[in-house]
Design a protein around this motif. Structure first.
Motif, mmCIF file in Angstrom:
data_model
loop_
_atom_site.group_PDB
_atom_site.id
_atom_site.type_symbol
_atom_site.label_atom_id
_atom_site.label_comp_id
_atom_site.label_asym_id
_atom_site.label_seq_id
_atom_site.Cartn_x
_atom_site.Cartn_y
_atom_site.Cartn_z
ATOM 1 N N LEU A 10 0.852 -1.185 0.000
ATOM 2 C CA LEU A 10 0.000 0.000 0.000
ATOM 3 C C LEU A 10 0.891 1.239 0.000
ATOM 4 C CD1 LEU A 10 -2.751 1.446 0.357
ATOM 5 C CD2 LEU A 10 -2.446 1.139 2.827
ATOM 6 N N GLU A 12 0.835 5.709 -0.857
ATOM 7 C CA GLU A 12 0.026 6.885 -1.138
ATOM 8 C C GLU A 12 0.300 7.403 -2.556
ATOM 9 O OE1 GLU A 12 -0.467 8.730 3.374
ATOM 10 O OE2 GLU A 12 0.747 9.767 1.885
ATOM 11 N N PRO A 13 -0.654 8.106 -3.134
ATOM 12 C CA PRO A 13 -0.400 8.709 -4.452
ATOM 13 C C PRO A 13 0.858 9.570 -4.423
ATOM 14 C CG PRO A 13 -2.719 8.850 -3.908
ATOM 15 C CD PRO A 13 -2.032 8.322 -2.683
ATOM 16 N N ALA A 87 -3.486 6.419 -8.482
ATOM 17 C CA ALA A 87 -4.537 5.458 -8.130
ATOM 18 C C ALA A 87 -4.769 4.471 -9.274
ATOM 19 C CB ALA A 87 -5.819 6.197 -7.789
ATOM 20 N N THR A 90 -3.104 1.005 -9.354
ATOM 21 C CA THR A 90 -3.545 -0.065 -8.466
ATOM 22 C C THR A 90 -3.897 -1.306 -9.270
ATOM 23 O OG1 THR A 90 -4.354 1.439 -6.768
ATOM 24 C CG2 THR A 90 -5.327 -0.772 -6.828
ATOM 25 N N THR A 120 -1.391 -1.330 -4.216
ATOM 26 C CA THR A 120 -2.549 -0.489 -3.946
ATOM 27 C C THR A 120 -2.073 0.943 -3.724
ATOM 28 O OG1 THR A 120 -3.714 -2.336 -2.894
ATOM 29 C CG2 THR A 120 -4.576 -0.126 -2.499
ATOM 30 N N SER A 122 -3.351 4.447 -2.682
ATOM 31 C CA SER A 122 -4.505 5.074 -2.052
ATOM 32 C C SER A 122 -4.064 5.926 -0.880
ATOM 33 C CB SER A 122 -5.477 3.998 -1.571
ATOM 34 O OG SER A 122 -6.557 4.572 -0.849
ATOM 35 N N SER A 123 -4.810 6.993 -0.643
ATOM 36 C CA SER A 123 -4.529 7.831 0.517
ATOM 37 C C SER A 123 -5.414 7.413 1.692
ATOM 38 C CB SER A 123 -4.756 9.301 0.177
ATOM 39 O OG SER A 123 -6.060 9.494 -0.323
#
Length: 123
Positions: A10, A12-13, A87, A90, A120, A122-123
């Motif tokens: 995971l 973050e953008p 995003a 992903t 993934t 995602s924020s």
């Protein structure tokens, strides 16, 4: 012949990840290796290919300038460095061995696939 992908997670953008594909049972001097991805509800799509013997690397347009494919000096691992992740990146990412030393953007040109690793963004 095996390929084992790892390194997903995971992020973050705007972040970065480096995927690894450890190969065994064949030589990068004889076969190209590619990365593909499959997002939920979408078809698998080609991302990048490296041809060690040809000294070439190729990318889909949407990742050019953000992703870099490379290999280690021992030629046992292929990496996919992914920067400025979005995003839309992903997906489950797969590495695969091409049927020849050049590779292709077509999935049918690859005959051995590793298990996927989930990325993934995602924020």
């Amino acid at each position: 012949v095996q390929l084992q992908a790892s390194g997903g997670g995971l992020v973050e953008p705007g972040g970065s990840l480096r995927l690894s594909c450890v190969i065994s049972g064949f030589s990068l001097n004889s076969y190209a290796v590619g990365w593909f991805r499959q997002a939920p509800g979408k078809e698998r799509e080609w991302v990048s290919t490296i041809s060690v013997s040809d000294g070439s690397s190729y990318y889909r347009d949407s990742v050019k300038g953000r992703f870099t494919i490379s290999r280690d000096n021992a030629k046992t691992t292929v990496f996919l460095q992914m920067n400025s992740l979005k995003a839309d990146d992903t997906a489950v990412y797969y590495c695969a061995r091409a049927t020849d030393y050049l590779g292709s953007a077509l999935a049918q040109a690859y005959d051995v696939w590793g298990q996927g690793t989930l990325v993934t963004v995602s924020s």
